[in-house]
Structures are given as structure tokens and as C-alpha cells.
Design an enzyme around this catalytic site. Structure first.
Site, PDB file in Angstrom:
ATOM      1  N   GLU A   1      10.202 -15.101  -0.803  1.00 48.93           N
ATOM      2  CA  GLU A   1      10.481 -13.700  -0.501  1.00 48.93           C
ATOM      3  C   GLU A   1      11.501 -13.518   0.618  1.00 48.93           C
ATOM      4  O   GLU A   1      11.637 -12.436   1.187  1.00 48.93           O
ATOM      5  CB  GLU A   1       9.171 -12.989  -0.143  1.00 48.93           C
TER       6      GLU A   1
ATOM      7  N   HIS B   1       3.979  -9.133   3.361  1.00 53.76           N
ATOM      8  CA  HIS B   1       4.931 -10.062   3.970  1.00 53.76           C
ATOM      9  C   HIS B   1       4.554 -10.254   5.437  1.00 53.76           C
ATOM     10  O   HIS B   1       3.964  -9.373   6.062  1.00 53.76           O
ATOM     11  CB  HIS B   1       6.368  -9.511   3.923  1.00 53.76           C
TER      12      HIS B   1
ATOM     13  N   ASP C   1       6.482  -9.999   7.869  1.00 53.64           N
ATOM     14  CA  ASP C   1       7.151  -9.026   8.741  1.00 53.64           C
ATOM     15  C   ASP C   1       6.443  -7.678   8.799  1.00 53.64           C
ATOM     16  O   ASP C   1       6.909  -6.757   9.459  1.00 53.64           O
ATOM     17  CB  ASP C   1       8.632  -8.867   8.382  1.00 53.64           C
TER      18      ASP C   1
ATOM     19  N   CYS D   1      12.561  -4.267   7.137  1.00 54.48           N
ATOM     20  CA  CYS D   1      12.787  -4.545   5.715  1.00 54.48           C
ATOM     21  C   CYS D   1      14.230  -4.270   5.329  1.00 54.48           C
ATOM     22  O   CYS D   1      14.781  -4.904   4.428  1.00 54.48           O
ATOM     23  CB  CYS D   1      11.879  -3.665   4.845  1.00 54.48           C
TER      24      CYS D   1
ATOM     25  N   VAL E   1       0.821  -1.215   0.000  1.00 56.19           N
ATOM     26  CA  VAL E   1       0.000   0.000   0.000  1.00 56.19           C
ATOM     27  C   VAL E   1       0.855   1.264   0.000  1.00 56.19           C
ATOM     28  O   VAL E   1       0.590   2.217  -0.737  1.00 56.19           O
ATOM     29  CB  VAL E   1      -0.968  -0.013   1.208  1.00 56.19           C
TER      30      VAL E   1
ATOM     31  N   ARG F   1      11.801  -7.260  -9.177  1.00 54.36           N
ATOM     32  CA  ARG F   1      12.599  -7.924  -8.147  1.00 54.36           C
ATOM     33  C   ARG F   1      13.113  -9.288  -8.608  1.00 54.36           C
ATOM     34  O   ARG F   1      13.990  -9.873  -7.962  1.00 54.36           O
ATOM     35  CB  ARG F   1      11.783  -8.092  -6.864  1.00 54.36           C
TER      36      ARG F   1
END
Length: 447
Positions: free
Chosen positions: A175, A251, A253, A372, A27, A139
Site C-alpha cells: 500500500e 493504514h 498513517d 493521504c 470507516v 485501486r
């Protein structure tokens, strides 16, 4: 059991730091698409965080940025001619592909790899598997340089094993450490490794989000556990709550963080919270540890507030006295509900007794907070001596890198600037100088 320290390898922000809004499901990233960025400020904010934590005595190192623009990717997609021709045509015909080639996302090194310390693995070595990140074009090519970098820093095969990324197919979407947490009584003791996945490729009936993509599969997590030689009794696979993925929790996290024996999580983090906690408790009892679960109720902090503030994308750091500090972005103090909760948390007498906050707005606006920015690697004294030393944060390295950033980084970058051939030249010159500073010749394959 060996004594070990947890090193945090923070990503050094690269000179092409920009807001392209390439990450559907993130977001913050999407909401700042195409606004102007400040690469110099982004790099300095990250360096200030690394320096401050190193000064506090935490083991701190860095991972260098990846080469940008990614000319190999652009040429593989049909953009030909000189470098300047490639950039001009890509900007004219597909600016989004050019933005992918200039992506700043490698700064988030939590996505670089999954790491299992030597105390957990079958051969007593520290294992790394670079994440394939195949859910997003911008990525999906990072794993090649991530593997190259990890092998340069952890080249001693007596102590380290660096695996290639998993096959780049949807079944093995991976990821990295953003969906992996290690829980243990101490960093050098045997631990429990928690893998959190968003979907199951080979079981269509398994829970899955409806709006945003689930980037981590169960199959990928299981493959990494096999590669690293983890004990099944000390490995837990947990399904992320698909409803929170659809609220921007791309994710794990972003909704949970663990360190030592502490799991700090939102009550909506997991599909089956009770089952996950039971599995963790049993597994940790098997290594002589007791789980401390800090559960944050929705009534105190909504998922929306957690995503907006990146509360759970904070770092939990162990202090010598056995307590923990929570490293938070400044946004946590600007969100009333989150600030109120954190005040209560620190005053509660639990393991978290200190807040350390940083201004990381350049990273936050691109969709990544403190957690991150770092890859955690628990290393024994012998292992830390065997890794490449020039990436460990010191006052001298900090001063050198601040000067380097001032020399090479722009303080204003807009989407149209990605078409400027001079920017590509500046980026390459910066990285060539960085390889000399870090004593990593040949780190980049610029052919």
C-alpha cells in the site's frame, strides 16, 4: 552528507471525485457511500492546501490525477461496444464495477509508491516502487499509471530508479508510503526506514486482524527494502496492532506519523510497542541521531477519536528553526478530545510548536486526510533540479489550475451520473488540457 529538502507531492483531485464507498475497512469512506460529491470543491481544497504550504516556503509539488473512467478495466470484464455502450451496460448490470472504474482514490498519493532517498540506498539514487494496491479492485490498476507518472517526473536515471510494482498476489500486498516512515537527523543524512505491516503471508501464526483486511504484508515490505538496496541495520519492520486495524486503522498513517527524528504515534499503534521503539532507537543511534517519540495515550485520545479526526494522518513538516508544524484537517479542531490534546502538545515545549489546519472535507469524507494526499520525496539540490519542473507549485501554476478546475469540473456528482457518457468526455478533455499545462505529453495511455 548532502543538503536535501523534503518535497510533498500532493495528489491533484480528478474530475470524477465521487463517494462510492468501495474501501471495506475504511470507516469514513464506508459511512459516506453513495452521497453526492463536489469534485470542483475537492480539487480547490487540495490546491489551496498546496498553495498555502508553498507560500510558507515548504517544497510543494503535485501528482496529476489518473484517467477516469478506466475503460480498459471495464472492457476486460466483458463490457463491450462504444464508450457509451460500455458505461450504460456497466451501470445497468454492475454499478459497483462502474464505480470502481471511476474511482477517485489516486488522489491519495501516499499510496502511489514507497520512496527511499538517495542517502539510504546502495547506489546513491532515489528509489521508487509503485504500490500494487491489490487488496481492492478499484485501486489494483493504479500502479500502471503511477509507474508511468513517476517515470515521467523522475526520468533521469543518473539520479532516480523507478521500479515496477510487486507481483499482484496476496503475499505481496503493498500500500505504499501509507505504511512507511523515514526517520533521520536531517533529510540529507542517512536515515532509518520503518516499514509497518498488517500480516505475514508465510506465517499463519503471526498476528492478524479478524474483521478488516490487513493490506500490507511483511513480505512486500521486505521485497521493497531489497529493491531499494537498504542497509539492514537501518531498516525496521514492525507489526501493526491487529486490534486497531479492526477499528478502522486500515493504514499505519492513520495511527502514526514520523518526520525527522520525531515519531508521533498512538499507544495502540504497534503489536509490540516496546520492541519497535527499541529497534528504532538502536538503528538511529547508528546514524548519529536520537529518536524523539511522542506517545499519545488512549486515555487522552481513543482510537475511535483518532480515526474520526484523522489526527495521525496529519503532516509533520520541518521548519528552518528546527521546530515542526503539524498540518491537520479541520476535523481535529471539531473533536473535543483531539483539540484538547493538540493544545497541550503545542504548549508542551516539544518539537511540535504550530498547528496548520485546512478544510479538506471532500477528501476526509472519502476516507483520507492531509497525509493521504501527499507523497514525500527528499531530494538534494541536484536531484530536485533533475526532476520535471512543471509540477512544482507556484503562484502562476496555482492560478492556472484554479481556472482549469473551474472550466472542467462539476460541482455536484451523484452515483447515477457515472453512467452519463458526457462525464467521461469531460474527464478526458480535462486531462488532455492538463498534460499541456504541466508539459507532460503522452502522460496517459488512453488507447
Amino acid at each position: 552528507m548532502h543538503t536535501a529538502r523534503e518535497f510533498n507531492f500532493d495528489g491533484l483531485v480528478g474530475p470524477s471525485h465521487n463517494y462510492a464507498g468501495l474501501s471495506f475497512g475504511n470507516v469514513a469512506s464506508f459511512s459516506n457511500v453513495k452521497s453526492a460529491s463536489n469534485p470542483r470543491q475537492a480539487a480547490l481544497q487540495g490546491l489551496a492546501k498546496m498553495r498555502a504550504l508553498a507560500q510558507r516556503g515548504f517544497a510543494q509539488a503535485l501528482l496529476p490525477p489518473q484517467a477516469r473512467p478506466n475503460f480498459r478495466m471495464l472492457r476486460s470484464l466483458g463490457f463491450t461496444g462504444s464508450d457509451a455502450d460500455v458505461l450504460a451496460r456497466a451501470y445497468r448490470e454492475s454499478p459497483v464495477i462502474l464505480a470502481c472504474a471511476y474511482s477517485a482514490s489516486p488522489m491519495w498519493t501516499a499510496n502511489a509508491a514507497t520512496v527511499s532517498p538517495s542517502a539510504d540506498t546502495f547506489d546513491g539514487r532515489t528509489h521508487f516502487t509503485a504500490a500494487n494496491l491489490n487488496n481492492k479492485l478499484h485501486r489494483s490498476d493504479e500502479h500502471a499509471q503511477s509507474t508511468r507518472t513517476l517515470r515521467a517526473l523522475f526520468s533521469n536515471e543518473q539520479f532516480f530508479a523507478v521500479h515496477d510494482a510487486l507481483p499482484p498476489t496476496p503475499a505481496f500486498g503493498d500500500e505504499g508510503a501509507a505504511n512507511h516512515t523515514r526517520l533521520t537527523a536531517s533529510h540529507g543524512a542517512k536515515g532509518v526506514e520503518l516499514f509497518v505491516y498488517g500480516r505475514v503471508e508465510f506465517d499463519p501464526s503471526a498476528p492478524a486482524p479478524k474483521k478488516y483486511p490487513a493490506r500490507q504484508t511483511l513480505e512486500a515490505s521486505q521485497a521493497i527494502a531489497r529493491l531499494h538496496g537498504l542497509d539492514a541495520a537501518r531498516t525496521v519492520f514492525a507489526s501493526q496492532n491487529p486490534a486497531v486495524i479492526d477499528q478502522g486503522v486500515f493504514h499505519n498513517d492513520v495511527i502514526a506519523v514520523g518526520n525527522g527524528n520525531v515519531l508521533f504515534y498512538h499507544d495502540q499503534a504497534f503489536h509490540d510497542e516496546k520492541a519497535v521503539l527499541n529497534q528504532l532507537r538502536v538503528a538511529m543511534e547508528g546514524v548519529g541521531a536520537q529518536l524523539t517519540a511522542i506517545r499519545v495515550d488512549t486515555g487522552l485520545v481513543s482510537v475511535a477519536d483518532a480515526v474520526a479526526s484523522y489526527l495521525f494522518n496529519s503532516q509533520l513538516l520541518s521548519k528552518p528553526d528546527g521546530t515542526m508544524a503539524l498540518v491537520i484537517p479541520q476535523e481535529c479542531q471539531e473533536n473535543q478530545a483531539v483539540a484538547r490534546y493538540l493544545e497541550q502538545l503545542v504548549a508542551s515545549g516539544g518539537p511540535v510548536d504550530e498547528l496548520i489546519h485546512f478544510d479538506l472535507r471532500q477528501s476526509m469524507r472519502n476516507g483520507g486526510g492531509p497525509a493521504c494526499l501527499r507523497l514525500r520525496v527528499a531530494l538534494t539540490e541536484a536531484e530536485s533540479a533533475a526532476m520535471h519542473q512543471k509540477v512544482i507549485m507556484t503562484e502562476a501554476l496555482y492560478a492556472t489550475l484554479v481556472e482549469w478546475v473551474g472550466k472542467y469540473y462539476r460541482d455536484h456528482l451523484e452515483p447515477k451520473d457515472l453512467a452519463d457518457p458526457q462525464l467521461a468526455i469531460e474527464c478526458q478533455a480535462a486531462l488532455e488540457e492538463l498534460t499541456r499545462i504541466l508539459a507532460l505529453p503522452g502522460l496517459y495511455d488512453l488507447t
